[in-house]
Each structure stands twice: as structure tokens, then as C-alpha cells.
Design a protein around this motif. Structure first.
Motif, PDB file in Angstrom:
ATOM      1  N   LYS A 164      41.200  50.332  22.534  1.00  0.00           N
ATOM      2  CA  LYS A 164      40.278  50.876  23.521  1.00  0.00           C
ATOM      3  C   LYS A 164      40.029  49.859  24.633  1.00  0.00           C
ATOM      4  CE  LYS A 164      35.710  53.005  23.984  1.00  0.00           C
ATOM      5  NZ  LYS A 164      34.458  53.399  23.260  1.00  0.00           N
ATOM      6  N   ASN A 165      39.909  48.573  24.258  1.00  0.00           N
ATOM      7  CA  ASN A 165      39.755  47.506  25.246  1.00  0.00           C
ATOM      8  C   ASN A 165      40.926  47.469  26.209  1.00  0.00           C
ATOM      9  OD1 ASN A 165      38.099  45.075  23.123  1.00  0.00           O
ATOM     10  ND2 ASN A 165      37.243  46.439  24.656  1.00  0.00           N
ATOM     11  N   VAL A 166      42.136  47.664  25.687  1.00  0.00           N
ATOM     12  CA  VAL A 166      43.338  47.613  26.520  1.00  0.00           C
ATOM     13  C   VAL A 166      43.233  48.617  27.657  1.00  0.00           C
ATOM     14  CG1 VAL A 166      45.833  47.978  26.590  1.00  0.00           C
ATOM     15  CG2 VAL A 166      44.813  46.761  24.655  1.00  0.00           C
ATOM     16  N   ASP A 167      42.897  49.852  27.312  1.00  0.00           N
ATOM     17  CA  ASP A 167      42.804  50.908  28.325  1.00  0.00           C
ATOM     18  C   ASP A 167      41.696  50.624  29.337  1.00  0.00           C
ATOM     19  OD1 ASP A 167      44.836  52.235  27.019  1.00  0.00           O
ATOM     20  OD2 ASP A 167      43.472  53.449  25.801  1.00  0.00           O
ATOM     21  N   ILE A 168      40.543  50.181  28.833  1.00  0.00           N
ATOM     22  CA  ILE A 168      39.401  49.921  29.728  1.00  0.00           C
ATOM     23  C   ILE A 168      39.710  48.783  30.680  1.00  0.00           C
ATOM     24  CG2 ILE A 168      37.022  49.091  29.795  1.00  0.00           C
ATOM     25  CD1 ILE A 168      36.527  50.619  27.187  1.00  0.00           C
ATOM     26  N   LEU A 169      40.259  47.688  30.159  1.00  0.00           N
ATOM     27  CA  LEU A 169      40.531  46.520  30.995  1.00  0.00           C
ATOM     28  C   LEU A 169      41.601  46.823  32.044  1.00  0.00           C
ATOM     29  CD1 LEU A 169      40.443  43.605  28.370  1.00  0.00           C
ATOM     30  CD2 LEU A 169      38.602  44.490  29.802  1.00  0.00           C
ATOM     31  N   ASN A 170      42.636  47.550  31.640  1.00  0.00           N
ATOM     32  CA  ASN A 170      43.692  47.902  32.594  1.00  0.00           C
ATOM     33  C   ASN A 170      43.172  48.821  33.695  1.00  0.00           C
ATOM     34  OD1 ASN A 170      45.647  46.385  31.310  1.00  0.00           O
ATOM     35  ND2 ASN A 170      46.375  48.086  30.046  1.00  0.00           N
ATOM     36  N   GLU A 171      42.323  49.765  33.303  1.00  0.00           N
ATOM     37  CA  GLU A 171      41.775  50.704  34.282  1.00  0.00           C
ATOM     38  C   GLU A 171      40.898  50.005  35.304  1.00  0.00           C
ATOM     39  OE1 GLU A 171      38.618  54.461  34.435  1.00  0.00           O
ATOM     40  OE2 GLU A 171      39.460  53.799  32.516  1.00  0.00           O
ATOM     41  N   ASN A 172      40.027  49.143  34.823  1.00  0.00           N
ATOM     42  CA  ASN A 172      39.070  48.525  35.724  1.00  0.00           C
ATOM     43  C   ASN A 172      39.650  47.366  36.519  1.00  0.00           C
ATOM     44  OD1 ASN A 172      36.311  49.859  35.303  1.00  0.00           O
ATOM     45  ND2 ASN A 172      37.107  49.630  33.243  1.00  0.00           N
TER      46      ASN A 172
ATOM     47  N   SER B  79      36.546  39.079  46.175  1.00  0.00           N
ATOM     48  CA  SER B  79      36.022  37.721  46.014  1.00  0.00           C
ATOM     49  C   SER B  79      35.952  37.291  44.548  1.00  0.00           C
ATOM     50  CB  SER B  79      34.620  37.619  46.628  1.00  0.00           C
ATOM     51  OG  SER B  79      33.761  38.589  46.064  1.00  0.00           O
ATOM     52  N   CYS B  80      36.179  38.234  43.641  1.00  0.00           N
ATOM     53  CA  CYS B  80      36.286  37.914  42.209  1.00  0.00           C
ATOM     54  C   CYS B  80      37.207  38.950  41.587  1.00  0.00           C
ATOM     55  CB  CYS B  80      34.916  37.914  41.526  1.00  0.00           C
ATOM     56  SG  CYS B  80      34.970  37.283  39.814  1.00  0.00           S
ATOM     57  N   ASN B  81      38.492  38.781  41.822  1.00  0.00           N
ATOM     58  CA  ASN B  81      39.445  39.797  41.406  1.00  0.00           C
ATOM     59  C   ASN B  81      39.795  39.676  39.928  1.00  0.00           C
ATOM     60  OD1 ASN B  81      40.920  37.361  42.037  1.00  0.00           O
ATOM     61  ND2 ASN B  81      42.780  38.562  41.788  1.00  0.00           N
ATOM     62  N   ILE B  82      40.427  40.715  39.412  1.00  0.00           N
ATOM     63  CA  ILE B  82      40.847  40.773  38.014  1.00  0.00           C
ATOM     64  C   ILE B  82      42.364  40.896  37.962  1.00  0.00           C
ATOM     65  CG2 ILE B  82      40.756  42.092  35.862  1.00  0.00           C
ATOM     66  CD1 ILE B  82      38.006  43.079  36.662  1.00  0.00           C
ATOM     67  N   GLU B  83      42.993  40.018  37.187  1.00  0.00           N
ATOM     68  CA  GLU B  83      44.448  40.068  37.009  1.00  0.00           C
ATOM     69  C   GLU B  83      44.760  40.504  35.584  1.00  0.00           C
ATOM     70  OE1 GLU B  83      45.961  36.208  37.873  1.00  0.00           O
ATOM     71  OE2 GLU B  83      45.145  36.154  39.920  1.00  0.00           O
TER      72      GLU B  83
END
Length: 375
Positions: A88-96, A103-107
Motif C-alpha cells: 500500500k505504501n508503494v502505491d501511495i508514495l509513487n502517486e504522491n 522547493s521540496c521535491n520527491i524522487e
């Protein structure tokens, strides 16, 4: 303008000074927090101000509560890594990761990418996010440096000819707002979880107290493999805040409805905290088992009510509770929960504007909606 700060435990002596200091504008599910952009912007401004104050102190007034030498590291800018621990974390993290602040991006990275950042990391589902602009701070040094910055500002204004400004710290408590009657034009109550202990506000604030214990760890002397100088801190079911190469803070527990305000932790409480936190931390960073426990500290969070927008802090005038009228003299600033180090800059700016203008309407309505919520 004369400002007096009454704080019985000193600057950074409460829950904020105990915190791990991991700062980013996202919720645990990586979604952008309520007003996350504004908070992140002001937070970074104050971090820069604190760093400057710690290295170029002008004031001759030395705060007796300083537990360190000014000039020590306040901010570690090497990002935060969050491995996915469930599908579930995988899907949430990839989506968001697709909707984040510039200024604070997510890779989004895989296990190999994560190991390039932290060689001993374990990524159970081959998916993690990395926030390269996120920071880790030493909360007590930071808060104390902000006080120094305020002292410096008074000196700068005086040098420019603006005399009469003053800021003072009084290490004592105020037992009732009646004690301040007639002495000040405005009083701001920012006592965190202790706010409703004032008889004037007892039973009026919908706060949910929650005690949290953090463990300070140190790498054993016989181990040479230090934590990387550029390796990020780790955010998981238990977080690991890296402070240098051989020191780390691990947290945190959540004990709801606690009324224990002490930062001291008994041996029994520390043992229980380690039993809870170590397995979670070792699940993503197995090497943590080689680190030695040195001490534990605790703080009582002032958690605000849950709303459709999340946990929103409590701000606004409380004149009706104190003296039955609305002259905008008494204000409350509390319920920042576990995100005070992110929220405080922007909310403090709004609070100052509201107090100086005697106008609560400058505050977003979400911040004053707590009045409609029953305890």
C-alpha cells in the motif's frame, strides 16, 4: 515594542526541544500538508536566520539556558529517505511523488538508488522516495539561536536609531492570566499541551495530549563504518535522525492521554521505548543494532482535533474566556502537534499580524474552527 517571554523550562526545554528535528512539508502518506508550501517557505527563512545568529552573535547577553557553544551545527541538509514498508505504501508514495513542491521535491527510487544513499538500507518492496531538500535540525540549538536572533534584531534597530525596543526571557511560570492584567497590551499563550492547565482556559481547548519518547544512539567505538556524511535521515515506522556520522536520534513512541510533562525518562520507560522502536528501525536499517543507546528524552505533544483537512493548530483570541469581552488582548497559539518545527514560522507570522492589528480575521478560518469542536 517590549516583549517578555515567560518560560519556566527555558528556551527549547519543552517538547519541541526534544523532537527529532526531521522537517518536510508532507504528511506520513507523502501528501502535501495543509498550507505546506507556506510553512515550508517560512521554515527555511528562519533556519537561515538561526544559522546566521549562531555564527555572528552580536549580543553580549548570554542566555543561561544555552547548553552548547554557538556555532555548532544546527541544520543538516542532506535530505530524508522513506522506504516503502507495505505494498500500500508503494502505491501511495509513487502517486504522491507526482504532486510535490518544487522547493521540496520527491524522487521515486528503487533499492539500488536507496543503497547509493544509505549502503546498509533495506527496501523490502524495492521502492522508496527521497526528499533531497528536506532537512534535519537540532531543535534546541535552533530554538535558542532564534532567541539570539531576536536579541540581535533589537541591537540592530537601536543602532539605526529605533530605541525603546526590548526582548527579555523570564524563566518562571505564569499561574493565571490575571497576573498579567494591566501590564501588557497583549498576551499570547503558547504553552503547548499545558495550555489548558491555565485555570482561565481549563476545559476550553480541544487538545489531545500525547507523550513521545525518543532514544539517542551512538555508534560503538569498536565499529569503524560510520554513517555517511551525505547519507539522508530515514523516515519509516520508526524514524532515524542522523546528527553527524556517529550520533543518531530514534523515535518516536505515542502514548495518548498521558499527562506526564517531564522530559526525564525512567529506565523502565526507556526500555519499553527501545523494545518498540528498535525492531521497526532495524527493518529498514539493520545496522542500527550496532549502535549503543545513550539516553532517552520525552515530550508531551499538544495534538489538535482531526478535521477533513488534517490536524490543524489552534490559534485565535480567547478574550471571551478570560474577561468576557472582545478587546483582542489574550490570544492562544497551541495544538501544533508533532509538526511545530514546520508550522511555527508561518503561523507565528500570522499570529503577530493578528495581535498587532487587533484583528483575528487575518487568520485563516481553519485556525479558529476549533471553537466549534467540543472537547
Amino acid at each position: 515594542m517590549h516583549i517578555d517571554i515567560y518560560d519556566e523550562v527555558g528556551i527549547g526545554g519543552g517538547a519541541s526541544g526534544v523532537a527529532g528535528g526531521l522537517i518536510h512539508p508532507y504528511s506520513p502518506k507523502a501528501k502535501l500538508l495543509w498550507r505546506g508550501a507556506e510553512c515550508w517557505k517560512e521554515c527555511n527563512k528562519l533556519l537561515n536566520i538561526a544559522e546566521g545568529a549562531a555564527t555572528t552573535r552580536k549580543s553580549e547577553i548570554v542566555d543561561k539556558d544555552l547548553d552548547h557553544e554557538l556555532g555548532e551545527v544546527i541544520v543538516w541538509r542532506r535530505g530524508i529517505l522513506r522506504p516503502a514498508t507495505t505494498m500500500k505504501n508503494v502505491d501511495i508514495l509513487n502517486e504522491n511523488a507526482q504532486n510535490c513542491l518544487g522547493s521540496c521535491n520527491i524522487e521515486t527510487i528503487d533499492q539500488d538508488g536507496a543503497k547509493n544513499l544509505v549502503p546498509d538500507i533495506c527496501v523490502p518492496f524495492n521502492s522508496a522516495i527521497f526528499m533531497p531538500q528536506a532537512v534535519n535540525i537540532h531543535p534546541q540549538r535552533y530554538l535558542q539561536a532564534l532567541f539570539v536572533a531576536c536579541e540581535n534584531l533589537v541591537l540592530d534597530l537601536t543602532a539605526l536609531g529605533y530605541e525603546g525596543n526590548k526582548i527579555s526571557l523570564h524563566k518562571k511560570s505564569v499561574n493565571s492570566l490575571v497576573e498579567l492584567a494591566g501590564e501588557y497590551d497583549a498576551a499570547i499563550i503558547c504553552l503547548g499541551a499545558k495550555s489548558d492547565m491555565l485555570p482561565d482556559l481549563s476545559g476550553r481547548l480541544p487538545l489531545r495530549p500525547c507523550r513521545g519518547v525518543v532514544a539517542h544512539l551512538q555508534l560503538s567505538e569498536d565499529i569503524r563504518d560510520e554513517y555517511g556524511t551525505q547519507s539522508p535521515s530515514i523516515l519509516s515506522d520508526a524514524w532515524l535522525a542522523a546528527q553527524g556520522t556517529r550520533n543518531m536520534v530514534m523515535g518516536s513512541t505515542w502514548e495518548w492521554r498521558s499527562r506526564d510533562y517531564s522530559s526525564n525518562v525512567s529506565a523502565e520507560e526507556a526500555s519499553k521505548a527501545l523494545e518498540e522502536l528498535l525492531p521497526k528501525a532495524a527493518g529498514v536499517f539493520p545496522s542500527i543494532k550496532n549502535w549503543k543507546f545513550t539516553r532517552a528524552r520525552a515530550g508531551l505533544r499538544a495534538m489538535p482535533p482531526l478535521t477533513p483537512l488534517g490536524s490543524i493548530p489552534l490559534l485565535g483570541s480567547v478574550d471571551d474566556a478570560v474577561n468576557g469581552n472582545h478587546i483582542c488582548k489574550y490570544w492562544v497559539f497551541t495544538g501544533l502537534g508533532s509538526r511545530g518545527l514546520l508550522y511555527h514560522g508561518w503561523l507565528g507570522k500570522l499570529m503577530a499580524e493578528a495581535v498587532i492589528s487587533c484583528n483575528e480575521d487575518v487568520l485563516p478560518p481553519e485556525l479558529t474552527s476549533w471553537r466549534k469542536i467540543q472537547r
